[in-house]
Design an enzyme around this catalytic site. Structure first.
Site, PDB file in Angstrom:
ATOM      1  N   HIS A 148       0.832  -1.205   0.000  1.00  0.00           N
ATOM      2  CA  HIS A 148       0.000   0.000   0.000  1.00  0.00           C
ATOM      3  C   HIS A 148       0.870   1.260   0.000  1.00  0.00           C
ATOM      4  O   HIS A 148       0.585   2.224  -0.728  1.00  0.00           O
ATOM      5  CB  HIS A 148      -0.921   0.007   1.222  1.00  0.00           C
ATOM      6  CG  HIS A 148      -2.096  -0.909   1.104  1.00  0.00           C
ATOM      7  ND1 HIS A 148      -1.972  -2.275   1.128  1.00  0.00           N
ATOM      8  CD2 HIS A 148      -3.433  -0.643   0.953  1.00  0.00           C
ATOM      9  CE1 HIS A 148      -3.182  -2.824   1.008  1.00  0.00           C
ATOM     10  NE2 HIS A 148      -4.072  -1.857   0.899  1.00  0.00           N
ATOM     11  N   HIS A 199       1.222  -3.956   9.216  1.00  0.00           N
ATOM     12  CA  HIS A 199       2.649  -3.805   8.931  1.00  0.00           C
ATOM     13  C   HIS A 199       3.369  -3.231  10.141  1.00  0.00           C
ATOM     14  O   HIS A 199       2.775  -2.545  10.965  1.00  0.00           O
ATOM     15  CB  HIS A 199       2.873  -2.883   7.731  1.00  0.00           C
ATOM     16  CG  HIS A 199       2.548  -3.515   6.413  1.00  0.00           C
ATOM     17  ND1 HIS A 199       3.346  -4.472   5.833  1.00  0.00           N
ATOM     18  CD2 HIS A 199       1.498  -3.316   5.562  1.00  0.00           C
ATOM     19  CE1 HIS A 199       2.806  -4.837   4.684  1.00  0.00           C
ATOM     20  NE2 HIS A 199       1.686  -4.154   4.503  1.00  0.00           N
TER      21      HIS A 199
END
Length: 409
Positions: A148, A199
């Site tokens: 992303h 993450h």
């Protein structure tokens, strides 16, 4: 003279990829790279857990919704839906460049993910929020780098470059405001990925670093790539060979993940776009086509394009998938290639099971090309997925614009 140089460049590129596939397999590059990087990244992922928990102390339903929404806005499915509208709005150059850049980012990012095979933050203690099916699939991938973050850096950066170039705006304050907005958006995406537990900080930094490197490279070569696609010869055949080789020039992950499937899909999209644009550039994709918000393409006409175009590309995707499910087994059986399907064709799903299936599914791709006797069966789903997304992309830039032309849209 130029034609011979171009042909030599094409052959050199393809031969270079084949050489890399053979050399990397012979030298076991993936395993060596993983043994060096994976422990270092894993150590930073585990040591970064307190930082994630510190951010998640501010947990709130509103923040959950905001960051989940932002993740959807920069996800691959969103871009897959957004890019056709960009083509139909008249900004063909921007659309094809963002499509190819997206495919490039997806390939490189997923290669690094599966080569390093570094874990995501442990859940628990980290709280992981997967509000959509897309996020649930993303959670099955490895962590480094954050796709992303990488995609956001590249696509928003290129979009800003295009807007400033297209508007020819040299006002320093406007340029500064644009850069500031892009940086703010990237920061929110990175913060959101940490807040959602998807993450760790090292993944975000990795995605940011790779994104800046890829964007810098792309801004250097994008004009050459675009000129090649719209005006040169042997484009479709070269890109078909390139797409085929990129299915094999991919590292074997430590454990099976959906990353290769995502790469296959966008690889097919890139091929479909290139093949379609190369054939119909002078009809539908040149710089003089009507742009949205002009007299030639007003909003009602654009809405009509959406009403006609979106169902059409979905139908083409369905038909392409059905055709591929029929033709690929026939061709494979004719050539004597043993095949199996892990999802698309249930009748071929029983040939291998369990751990053996996973091992075969993502085994050495060099063996798939050159050493067929060493493989029991081959997953036909890769070809089906490639063809269905190539068909969808081709319809976006070829079939649907032809329909618009007939309907005076």
């Amino acid at each position: 003279m130029e034609s011979s140089i171009l042909e030599a460049w094409q052959w050199s590129t393809l031969c270079g990829i084949v050489s890399w596939i053979l050399l990397s397999s012979y030298l076991n590059v993936t395993q060596k790279l993983r043994s060096w990087l994976q422990p270092w990244v894993t150590r930073h992922v585990f040591s970064g857990a307190p930082f994630i928990l510190q951010i998640q102390k501010y947990q709130h339903k509103l923040l959950d919704a905001v960051f989940s929404g932002l993740s959807c806005v920069v996800s691959v499915p969103f871009y897959t839906a957004f890019l056709p509208l960009l083509f139909w709005s008249g900004h063909g150059k921007l659309a094809r460049q963002m499509t190819l850049l997206m495919a490039f980012c997806d390939y490189l990012g997923n290669c690094v993910k599966d080569a390093v095979s570094a874990p995501r933050p442990s859940c628990p203690p980290v709280r992981r929020i997967t509000a959509t099916k897309d996020e649930q699939e993303n959670a099955l991938e490895y962590g480094l780098p954050s796709s992303h973050t990488l995609n956001t850096v590249c696509l928003t950066g290129y979009l800003l470059h295009y807007v400033l170039s297209y508007s020819r705006n040299e006002d320093a304050s406007i340029q500064f405001a644009g850069v500031a907005l892009v940086c703010l958006f990237i920061s929110l995406i990175g913060l959101g990925r940490i807040y959602l537990g998807m993450h760790s900080l090292v993944d975000i930094i990795g995605g940011l670093t790779m994104g800046l490197a890829i964007l810098t490279f792309w801004l250097t070569v994008h004009e050459y790539i675009d000129n090649f696609i719209v005006s040169e010869q042997n484009v479709t055949s070269f890109w078909a060979a390139l797409s085929f080789l990129l299915l094999f020039a991919y590292p074997t992950p430590e454990l099976p993940t959906p990353s290769f499937e995502f790469h296959t899909a966008f690889n097919g999209v890139a091929f479909g776009i290139v093949a379609g644009v190369q054939q119909t550039y002078n009809q539908f994709h040149h710089e003089a086509v009507p742009h949205i918000f002009t007299e030639q393409l007003r909003v009602p006409a654009f809405m009509g394009r959406m009403v006609v175009g979106i169902p059409t590309i979905l139908i083409v995707k369905f038909c392409s998938k059905a055709f591929a499910k029929w033709i690929l087994p026939v061709v494979s059986n004719t050539l004597g290639i043993p095949i199996r399907s892990t999802g698309y064709i249930p009748t071929l799903n029983g040939s291998v099971t369990g751990k053996k299936s996973d091992k075969i599914k993502q085994s050495s791709y060099v063996q798939k090309i050159f050493f067929f006797s060493q493989q029991d069966t081959f997953d036909v789903d890769t070809g089906i997925r490639f063809i269905q997304y190539a068909g969808l992309a081709w319809s976006v830039v070829d079939l649907v614009p032809s329909i618009f032309s007939h309907l005076k849209l």
